[in-house]
Design a protein around this motif. Structure first.
Motif, PDB file in Angstrom:
ATOM      1  N   HIS A  62       0.828  -1.213   0.000  1.00 15.10           N
ATOM      2  CA  HIS A  62       0.000   0.000   0.000  1.00 15.10           C
ATOM      3  C   HIS A  62       0.863   1.265   0.000  1.00 15.10           C
ATOM      4  CE1 HIS A  62      -4.003  -1.768   0.390  1.00 15.10           C
ATOM      5  NE2 HIS A  62      -3.440  -2.677   1.173  1.00 15.10           N
ATOM      6  N   VAL A  63       1.956   1.240   0.735  1.00 17.44           N
ATOM      7  CA  VAL A  63       2.849   2.405   0.788  1.00 17.44           C
ATOM      8  C   VAL A  63       3.426   2.679  -0.600  1.00 17.44           C
ATOM      9  CG1 VAL A  63       5.011   3.304   1.751  1.00 17.44           C
ATOM     10  CG2 VAL A  63       3.392   2.099   3.227  1.00 17.44           C
ATOM     11  N   GLU A  64       3.901   1.635  -1.271  1.00 19.37           N
ATOM     12  CA  GLU A  64       4.443   1.792  -2.634  1.00 19.37           C
ATOM     13  C   GLU A  64       3.387   2.369  -3.575  1.00 19.37           C
ATOM     14  OE1 GLU A  64       7.510   0.976  -4.027  1.00 19.37           O
ATOM     15  OE2 GLU A  64       8.458   0.038  -2.283  1.00 19.37           O
ATOM     16  N   ARG A  65       2.206   1.806  -3.529  1.00 21.84           N
ATOM     17  CA  ARG A  65       1.134   2.269  -4.416  1.00 21.84           C
ATOM     18  C   ARG A  65       0.726   3.701  -4.106  1.00 21.84           C
ATOM     19  NH1 ARG A  65      -2.444  -3.219  -3.897  1.00 21.84           N
ATOM     20  NH2 ARG A  65      -1.311  -4.470  -5.431  1.00 21.84           N
ATOM     21  N   HIS A  66       0.713   4.057  -2.844  1.00 23.14           N
ATOM     22  CA  HIS A  66       0.325   5.408  -2.431  1.00 23.14           C
ATOM     23  C   HIS A  66       1.324   6.445  -2.939  1.00 23.14           C
ATOM     24  CE1 HIS A  66      -1.290   8.623   0.046  1.00 23.14           C
ATOM     25  NE2 HIS A  66      -0.092   8.806   0.562  1.00 23.14           N
ATOM     26  N   TYR A  67       2.582   6.254  -2.606  1.00 25.09           N
ATOM     27  CA  TYR A  67       3.578   7.276  -2.929  1.00 25.09           C
ATOM     28  C   TYR A  67       3.991   7.310  -4.390  1.00 25.09           C
ATOM     29  CZ  TYR A  67       4.302   8.810   1.843  1.00 25.09           C
ATOM     30  OH  TYR A  67       4.142   9.357   3.079  1.00 25.09           O
ATOM     31  N   PHE A  68       4.161   6.171  -5.003  1.00 27.70           N
ATOM     32  CA  PHE A  68       4.651   6.161  -6.378  1.00 27.70           C
ATOM     33  C   PHE A  68       3.540   6.159  -7.418  1.00 27.70           C
ATOM     34  CE2 PHE A  68       8.400   4.236  -4.225  1.00 27.70           C
ATOM     35  CZ  PHE A  68       9.349   5.170  -4.614  1.00 27.70           C
ATOM     36  N   LEU A  69       2.392   5.575  -7.072  1.00 24.17           N
ATOM     37  CA  LEU A  69       1.331   5.398  -8.067  1.00 24.17           C
ATOM     38  C   LEU A  69       0.092   6.239  -7.780  1.00 24.17           C
ATOM     39  CD1 LEU A  69       1.683   1.517  -8.287  1.00 24.17           C
ATOM     40  CD2 LEU A  69       2.840   3.254  -9.683  1.00 24.17           C
ATOM     41  N   GLY A  70       0.094   6.962  -6.677  1.00 26.74           N
ATOM     42  CA  GLY A  70      -0.998   7.886  -6.369  1.00 26.74           C
ATOM     43  C   GLY A  70      -2.275   7.252  -5.877  1.00 26.74           C
ATOM     44  N   GLU A  71      -2.221   6.013  -5.414  1.00 27.33           N
ATOM     45  CA  GLU A  71      -3.438   5.349  -4.931  1.00 27.33           C
ATOM     46  C   GLU A  71      -3.784   5.827  -3.524  1.00 27.33           C
ATOM     47  OE1 GLU A  71      -3.428   1.104  -5.405  1.00 27.33           O
ATOM     48  OE2 GLU A  71      -2.743   1.250  -7.482  1.00 27.33           O
ATOM     49  N   ALA A  72      -5.065   6.059  -3.305  1.00 24.61           N
ATOM     50  CA  ALA A  72      -5.533   6.538  -2.006  1.00 24.61           C
ATOM     51  C   ALA A  72      -5.521   5.413  -0.976  1.00 24.61           C
ATOM     52  CB  ALA A  72      -6.952   7.090  -2.138  1.00 24.61           C
ATOM     53  N   VAL A  73      -5.218   5.792   0.252  1.00 25.19           N
ATOM     54  CA  VAL A  73      -5.310   4.866   1.388  1.00 25.19           C
ATOM     55  C   VAL A  73      -6.207   5.551   2.406  1.00 25.19           C
ATOM     56  CG1 VAL A  73      -4.069   3.686   3.232  1.00 25.19           C
ATOM     57  CG2 VAL A  73      -3.027   3.895   0.967  1.00 25.19           C
ATOM     58  N   ARG A  74      -7.329   4.943   2.673  1.00 25.98           N
ATOM     59  CA  ARG A  74      -8.283   5.547   3.608  1.00 25.98           C
ATOM     60  C   ARG A  74      -8.031   5.147   5.058  1.00 25.98           C
ATOM     61  NH1 ARG A  74     -11.351   4.706  -1.027  1.00 25.98           N
ATOM     62  NH2 ARG A  74     -12.338   6.605  -1.786  1.00 25.98           N
ATOM     63  N   ASP A  75      -7.434   3.995   5.268  1.00 22.90           N
ATOM     64  CA  ASP A  75      -7.254   3.473   6.618  1.00 22.90           C
ATOM     65  C   ASP A  75      -5.886   2.801   6.707  1.00 22.90           C
ATOM     66  OD1 ASP A  75      -7.438   2.273   9.108  1.00 22.90           O
ATOM     67  OD2 ASP A  75      -9.210   1.077   8.630  1.00 22.90           O
ATOM     68  N   TRP A  76      -4.862   3.569   7.122  1.00 24.82           N
ATOM     69  CA  TRP A  76      -3.514   3.016   7.177  1.00 24.82           C
ATOM     70  C   TRP A  76      -3.402   1.810   8.102  1.00 24.82           C
ATOM     71  CZ3 TRP A  76       0.025   3.384   3.686  1.00 24.82           C
ATOM     72  CH2 TRP A  76       0.050   4.491   2.831  1.00 24.82           C
ATOM     73  N   PRO A  77      -4.003   1.818   9.290  1.00 24.05           N
ATOM     74  CA  PRO A  77      -3.887   0.608  10.131  1.00 24.05           C
ATOM     75  C   PRO A  77      -4.436  -0.648   9.451  1.00 24.05           C
ATOM     76  CG  PRO A  77      -4.588   2.457  11.471  1.00 24.05           C
ATOM     77  CD  PRO A  77      -4.632   2.919  10.034  1.00 24.05           C
ATOM     78  N   ALA A  78      -5.456  -0.496   8.616  1.00 22.99           N
ATOM     79  CA  ALA A  78      -6.029  -1.654   7.922  1.00 22.99           C
ATOM     80  C   ALA A  78      -5.073  -2.244   6.894  1.00 22.99           C
ATOM     81  CB  ALA A  78      -7.350  -1.278   7.255  1.00 22.99           C
ATOM     82  N   THR A  79      -4.099  -1.463   6.443  1.00 16.48           N
ATOM     83  CA  THR A  79      -3.154  -1.982   5.439  1.00 16.48           C
ATOM     84  C   THR A  79      -2.253  -3.067   6.009  1.00 16.48           C
ATOM     85  OG1 THR A  79      -1.422  -0.314   5.851  1.00 16.48           O
ATOM     86  CG2 THR A  79      -3.145   0.239   4.216  1.00 16.48           C
ATOM     87  N   PHE A  80      -2.213  -3.178   7.321  1.00 14.26           N
ATOM     88  CA  PHE A  80      -1.401  -4.212   7.970  1.00 14.26           C
ATOM     89  C   PHE A  80      -2.144  -5.552   8.062  1.00 14.26           C
ATOM     90  CE2 PHE A  80       0.898  -0.506   9.481  1.00 14.26           C
ATOM     91  CZ  PHE A  80       2.218  -0.936   9.478  1.00 14.26           C
ATOM     92  N   ARG A  81      -3.365  -5.600   7.569  1.00 16.30           N
ATOM     93  CA  ARG A  81      -4.156  -6.835   7.664  1.00 16.30           C
ATOM     94  C   ARG A  81      -4.456  -7.361   6.261  1.00 16.30           C
ATOM     95  NH1 ARG A  81      -6.398  -3.326  11.352  1.00 16.30           N
ATOM     96  NH2 ARG A  81      -8.199  -2.863  10.066  1.00 16.30           N
ATOM     97  N   PRO A  82      -3.768  -8.423   5.848  1.00 13.26           N
ATOM     98  CA  PRO A  82      -4.073  -9.000   4.528  1.00 13.26           C
ATOM     99  C   PRO A  82      -5.475  -9.605   4.531  1.00 13.26           C
ATOM    100  CG  PRO A  82      -2.509 -10.377   5.708  1.00 13.26           C
ATOM    101  CD  PRO A  82      -2.730  -9.165   6.545  1.00 13.26           C
TER     102      PRO A  82
END
Length: 159
Positions: A62-82
């Motif tokens: 999610h971090v890669e997609r957010h910073y390099f590809l411009g994808e939105a992340v609405r809930d950063w803590p949720a990104t730690f749960r596959p």
């Protein structure tokens, strides 16, 4: 079962090559930590905060997609749960796909002083240099976490 570390990236004449070399080295270490681990063990929280090996890789995707590809992340803590249906192979494949797409963006950059892509939900962009250094820091920090979690699972250490 300790393992020998992989070699650091070679020195290079230009700053971009040095930074991307170290980022690639750390990305490879993160992906390697999640492979060869039974899915249940990779998904199991290894610390009281609930962090798991697969969760770290999913977060970094999610971090890669957010910073390099411009994808939105609405809930950063949720990104730690596959997702429940994701296997370790799925999570690592998604990470490798995201990093390959990010590398394609970085390959087009001619100067590190210029602005990086504007991350979704932000008004301004950091410099390309700042972004590469931040990604080295973010990936390196989580690679260290992954080292500890993998060692707790099966004793395997190293990059």
């Amino acid at each position: 079962m300790p393992r020998r570390d992989t070699a650091l990236p070679p020195d290079a004449a230009d700053e971009k090559s040095v930074l991307t070399g170290f980022l690639g080295h750390l990305r490879g270490a993160v992906a390697a930590k999640a492979l060869g681990v039974p899915d249940a063990a990779a998904r199991e929280p290894g610390v009281p905060s609930g962090t798991s090996l697969l969760g770290l890789v999913a977060h970094l995707t999610h971090v890669e997609r957010h910073y390099f590809l411009g994808e939105a992340v609405r809930d950063w803590p949720a990104t730690f749960r596959p997702r429940a249906e994701d296997t370790a192979e799925d999570v690592v494949a998604a990470y490798r796909e995201a990093t390959a797409r990010a590398d394609a963006v970085v390959d087009t950059w001619s100067g590190l002083d210029r602005a990086a892509p504007v991350p979704a939900g932000r008004r301004s962009a950091p410099s390309r240099r700042w972004l590469l250094v931040h990604m080295i820091e973010e990936t390196g920090r989580h690679a260290g976490h992954a080292d500890i979690l993998r060692e707790r699972i099966d004793g395997r250490t190293g990059r």
